[in-house]
Scaffold this active site. Structure first.
Site, PDB file in Angstrom:
ATOM      1  N   HIS A 172       0.848  -1.192   0.000  1.00 15.27           N
ATOM      2  CA  HIS A 172       0.000   0.000   0.000  1.00 15.27           C
ATOM      3  C   HIS A 172       0.887   1.246   0.000  1.00 15.27           C
ATOM      4  O   HIS A 172       2.119   1.116   0.114  1.00 15.27           O
ATOM      5  CB  HIS A 172      -0.984   0.005   1.185  1.00 15.27           C
ATOM      6  CG  HIS A 172      -0.358  -0.316   2.526  1.00 15.27           C
ATOM      7  ND1 HIS A 172      -1.078  -0.435   3.676  1.00 15.27           N
ATOM      8  CD2 HIS A 172       0.937  -0.534   2.891  1.00 15.27           C
ATOM      9  CE1 HIS A 172      -0.274  -0.721   4.690  1.00 15.27           C
ATOM     10  NE2 HIS A 172       0.934  -0.800   4.241  1.00 15.27           N
ATOM     11  N   GLN A 212      -2.634   3.286  -5.778  1.00 11.85           N
ATOM     12  CA  GLN A 212      -3.366   3.910  -4.674  1.00 11.85           C
ATOM     13  C   GLN A 212      -3.022   5.393  -4.630  1.00 11.85           C
ATOM     14  O   GLN A 212      -2.010   5.837  -5.174  1.00 11.85           O
ATOM     15  CB  GLN A 212      -2.951   3.283  -3.338  1.00 11.85           C
ATOM     16  CG  GLN A 212      -3.515   1.889  -3.122  1.00 11.85           C
ATOM     17  CD  GLN A 212      -3.330   1.418  -1.688  1.00 11.85           C
ATOM     18  OE1 GLN A 212      -2.455   1.903  -0.967  1.00 11.85           O
ATOM     19  NE2 GLN A 212      -4.154   0.468  -1.280  1.00 11.85           N
TER      20      GLN A 212
HETATM   21  N1  PHE Z   1      -3.454   1.272   3.377  1.00 12.88           N
HETATM   22  C1  PHE Z   1      -4.803   0.778   3.467  1.00 12.88           C
HETATM   23  C2  PHE Z   1      -4.974  -0.360   2.457  1.00 12.88           C
HETATM   24  O1  PHE Z   1      -4.247  -0.436   1.528  1.00 12.88           O
HETATM   25  C3  PHE Z   1      -5.826   1.862   3.210  1.00 12.88           C
HETATM   26  C4  PHE Z   1      -5.786   2.927   4.277  1.00 12.88           C
HETATM   27  C5  PHE Z   1      -4.992   4.039   4.131  1.00 12.88           C
HETATM   28  C6  PHE Z   1      -6.567   2.809   5.413  1.00 12.88           C
HETATM   29  C7  PHE Z   1      -4.976   5.029   5.111  1.00 12.88           C
HETATM   30  C8  PHE Z   1      -6.573   3.767   6.386  1.00 12.88           C
HETATM   31  C9  PHE Z   1      -5.767   4.876   6.220  1.00 12.88           C
HETATM   32  O2  PHE Z   1      -5.847  -1.187   2.574  1.00 12.88           O
END
Ligand code: PHE
Length: 344
Positions: A172, A212
């Site tokens: 992520h 993302q």
């Molecule tokens: N990083 C998380 C994911 O990839 C998404 C997320 C980002 C959630 C920031 C909360 C805060 O699933």
């Protein structure tokens, strides 16, 4: 056939010699089935007087057109060993187009820039520390299973970060939160566009490589209503009010409380229990979010209790699917031109 007809053809040829390619010119005027040849066929049936009058004119016209052609042809050969017909039209080169995920990613960046966010980036090859530990996901924490990971061999480490654990392809864009907070004090609003990877089976909703857009807004008095306003505003700019959305509680170790934002399923609208996009729930998850967990501020070395803020992570392909009604996320990387050409 009149004098004027022959003159008109000559005039036309004088323009054509500059716009037609050589071969088309030859065929049109002096070729076996060209205009001059037509005149000569007609000539046979003329009266003796007409022949007397038009004969020399027609011969002159033939010579003039031949000369035009030969001169133009010579200019193609001048200073060059071989004949090169630069009057020929080239092949049309097809112009490519942007992938819809790129289009939406760029759109998101400009929307958040307008809302006062600054764009930052981080590495696609990450280490365990930033991808997990620093986000309050220690080793052996069951939440690690939320992110199936592509790991590098144990002995490979990022230069200058040897003590930060094994390397992986980031699952992520959240690791950039800590990379940024380590070096910057609030207040700030940043977004992180980028590519992410998950070691998982693909289906209409899941790809092992996608994009993302992370967001992070921290100051002394940010709360969830700021988050709601920002997200609603961004959605409004992108979907112009054409998509219903909802906020739901959710869980991520690096936020508390955690939530997710869903957009209504355009494929079945909740009517198909076997819908590949929403499994019949009627909703597609497009982002995870929440208030930044105090543990992260502690790890970043911020004074205790001083700051608060929210973070979110948008699934860019999911946004593009909802925006363009694309019903299979595998299409984005398929290189299928029938798909890509629709976004010119
Ligand atoms: N990083 C998380 C994911 O990839 C998404 C997320 C980002 C959630 C920031 C909360 C805060 O699933």
């Amino acid at each position: 056939m009149k004098k004027e007809d022959i003159k008109a053809v000559i005039n036309e040829a004088k323009t054509d010699i500059n716009s037609l390619d050589l071969e088309s010119f030859r065929v049109k005027y002096i070729g076996r089935k060209g205009l001059i040849s037509d005149f000569f066929s007609e000539f046979k049936n003329l009266s003796i007087e007409d022949k007397k009058e038009l004969g020399p004119i027609l011969n002159e016209a033939k010579t003039e057109l031949n000369d035009l052609y030969i001169k133009a042809k010579e200019s193609c050969t001048k200073d060059k060993k071989d004949f090169f017909d630069y009057t020929l039209k080239g092949n049309k080169i097809e112009v490519g187009s942007l992938n819809p995920a790129t289009i939406v990613l760029r759109e998101l960046c400009s929307v958040f820039k307008e809302l006062g966010f600054q764009i930052i980036e981080g590495p696609e090859i990450e280490n365990e520390y930033y991808n997990f530990d620093a986000l309050n996901i220690p080793k052996d924490h069951p939440a690690r299973d939320l992110w199936d990971t592509f790991w590098f061999p144990d002995n490979l480490k990022l230069i200058g970060e040897k003590d930060k654990g094994r390397c992986l392809l980031r699952t992520h864009t959240s690791p950039v939160q800590m990379r940024f907070m380590e070096k910057n004090l609030p207040p700030f609003n940043v977004i992180v566009p980028g590519r992410t990877f998950r070691y998982e089976a693909t289906d209409a909703r899941h790809e092992f490589q996608f994009h993302q857009l992370e967001g992070l807004m921290v100051s002394e008095n940010i709360n969830l209503s700021n988050f709601k306003i920002i997200i609603k505003e961004a959605m409004q700019k992108i979907f112009k009010g054409t998509r219903k959305m909802r906020f739901l509680p959710s869980y991520f170790p690096f936020v508390s409380p955690g939530l997710q934002v869903d957009i209504e399923c355009f494929k079945c609208r909740g009517k198909d229990k076997k819908c590949p996009l929403c499994s019949g729930s009627g909703w597609i998850e497009v982002l995870g979010a929440g208030m930044v967990h105090p543990k992260l501020f502690e790890i970043a070395g911020y004074p205790k209790g001083k700051y608060q803020g929210f973070a979110f992570g948008i699934g860019v392909e999911r946004f593009a699917m909802v925006k363009y009604l694309i019903d299979d996320t595998r299409l984005f990387n398929s290189t299928d031109l029938r798909f890509l050409k629709q976004f010119k």
